[in-house]
Design an enzyme around this catalytic site. Sequence first.
Site, PDB file in Angstrom:
ATOM      1  N   LEU A   1       0.846  -1.197   0.000  1.00  0.00           N
ATOM      2  CA  LEU A   1       0.000   0.000   0.000  1.00  0.00           C
ATOM      3  C   LEU A   1       0.873   1.234   0.000  1.00  0.00           C
ATOM      4  O   LEU A   1       1.749   1.361   0.858  1.00  0.00           O
ATOM      5  CB  LEU A   1      -0.822   0.053   1.295  1.00  0.00           C
ATOM      6  CG  LEU A   1      -1.852  -1.035   1.502  1.00  0.00           C
ATOM      7  CD1 LEU A   1      -2.274  -1.041   2.961  1.00  0.00           C
ATOM      8  CD2 LEU A   1      -3.052  -0.799   0.601  1.00  0.00           C
ATOM      9  N   HIS A   2       0.647   2.122  -0.939  1.00  0.00           N
ATOM     10  CA  HIS A   2       1.395   3.381  -0.894  1.00  0.00           C
ATOM     11  C   HIS A   2       0.673   4.547  -1.553  1.00  0.00           C
ATOM     12  O   HIS A   2       1.158   5.669  -1.527  1.00  0.00           O
ATOM     13  CB  HIS A   2       2.771   3.216  -1.539  1.00  0.00           C
ATOM     14  CG  HIS A   2       2.701   3.120  -3.035  1.00  0.00           C
ATOM     15  ND1 HIS A   2       2.306   1.986  -3.681  1.00  0.00           N
ATOM     16  CD2 HIS A   2       2.940   4.041  -3.998  1.00  0.00           C
ATOM     17  CE1 HIS A   2       2.323   2.201  -4.977  1.00  0.00           C
ATOM     18  NE2 HIS A   2       2.695   3.440  -5.201  1.00  0.00           N
ATOM     19  N   ARG A   3      -0.505   4.303  -2.161  1.00  0.00           N
ATOM     20  CA  ARG A   3      -1.203   5.396  -2.853  1.00  0.00           C
ATOM     21  C   ARG A   3      -1.623   6.467  -1.865  1.00  0.00           C
ATOM     22  O   ARG A   3      -2.236   6.163  -0.835  1.00  0.00           O
ATOM     23  CB  ARG A   3      -2.489   4.882  -3.502  1.00  0.00           C
ATOM     24  CG  ARG A   3      -2.280   3.985  -4.641  1.00  0.00           C
ATOM     25  CD  ARG A   3      -2.227   4.689  -5.979  1.00  0.00           C
ATOM     26  NE  ARG A   3      -1.524   3.800  -6.869  1.00  0.00           N
ATOM     27  CZ  ARG A   3      -0.411   4.101  -7.527  1.00  0.00           C
ATOM     28  NH1 ARG A   3       0.097   5.296  -7.462  1.00  0.00           N
ATOM     29  NH2 ARG A   3       0.185   3.211  -8.272  1.00  0.00           N
TER      30      ARG A   3
END
Length: 377
Positions: free
Chosen positions: A212-214
């Site tokens: 997850l990085h958005r």
Amino acid sequence: MVKIISVVGARPNFMKMAPIHKELLKHHPKVKHKIVHTGQHYDRKMSDVFFNELELPKPDIYLGIGSGTHAEQTAKIMIAFEKVIYRELPDLVLVYGDVNSTLAASVVCSKILLKSGKPVPVAHIESGLRSNDLRMPEEINRIVTDSIAEFLFVTEPDGKKNLTDEGIATTKIFYCGNTMIDSLRFYLNKASGSNIMEQLCISERSFVLVTLHRPSNVDNKRNLKKILSVFKDVNRISPERDIIFPIHPRTRKRLTEFRLSSEIESIRNLIITEPLGYLDFVKLMSSAKYVMTDSGGIQEETTALKIPCLTLRENTERPVTAQIGTNTICGLDIKLIQKKLIEIESGKYKRGKIPKYWDGRASERIVSNLLKITARN
Ligand code: UD1
């Protein structure tokens, strides 16, 4: 001699470029390929590891830009890259994907007129993808890059359709496949030798892999909390399953800022790791029961590997992965995610097919076209 410059800056660029570099090397010395690394990603784990594992040489030119706001980062890359172009005068510049480095380099090239009166030609690798979500910085990078690039290499049929819908001439568009999948196929065997599973004490198909990085997920406390509730659903639906979560620096920062560190630590079977290298990550992806992600590239890699993927985003710019591949676009719709988790666990989840030209030979086709293009110009 034809001089080609590739511009890369962030983690997902490196595996898209590596097979092109190797293919271009076959044409040395007729073709000279130089690598410019903007330094958008600079941590060893986000950059150097990939150069080593993908057997890439050290970048010929390192701009050392680092982090910043979008404007700062893009502007710094433009200022530094403009000097590179004037010094190197390349015949062609290759840009990859949709990161700020892609946009910055394309804009610089399109505004420098050569003696011929034409701008420095840009070829965009992984062109034509559209999420139709302008809140996503990458969408702006894609649209701008495609509108000024001279040669557009698309990875899936929708890419071609999006570009022609935007009025781009079909003569500029080349459907050659996916170079990220070239890297995946090339390194799959080597990755099978990684000992990451032993290090994490996990076995084949016993775990779920999460990335997850958005900004839309991790820069927003409510959404990040929702994601933690998804982890709890995994605990409930499959109590034995480990959750492997290699954490992006952006996400780690936000968990601390939002004071969610103790909540995440309370999740059972959760193993948080530093960002992983390419071979370790490919090993985990190919051995996972399923993957949950908001990455673009991982949607494609799981489709190529036929591993179920639940995408925690409202949309995708890579629709083929959901249309025929193993991907489901779930957003943060908790009910839908629970339904899909149950399908996966009960063996009822779709099997998926591999898109055309995701066969490990995209770079070969792209380079063959690039050589024709440079010979013509
Ligand atoms: C960038 C790309 C995104 C891509 C992602 C892969 C843009 C707009 N975004 O997002 O498309 O999917 O890379 O990772 O280009 N940081 C470090 N070390 C690093 C790099 C970043 O600690 O080596 C930290 C910095 O504090 C930075 C934050 O992570 O502010 C985010 O990095 P940034 O490059 O701005 O964007 P990404 O979220 O990585």
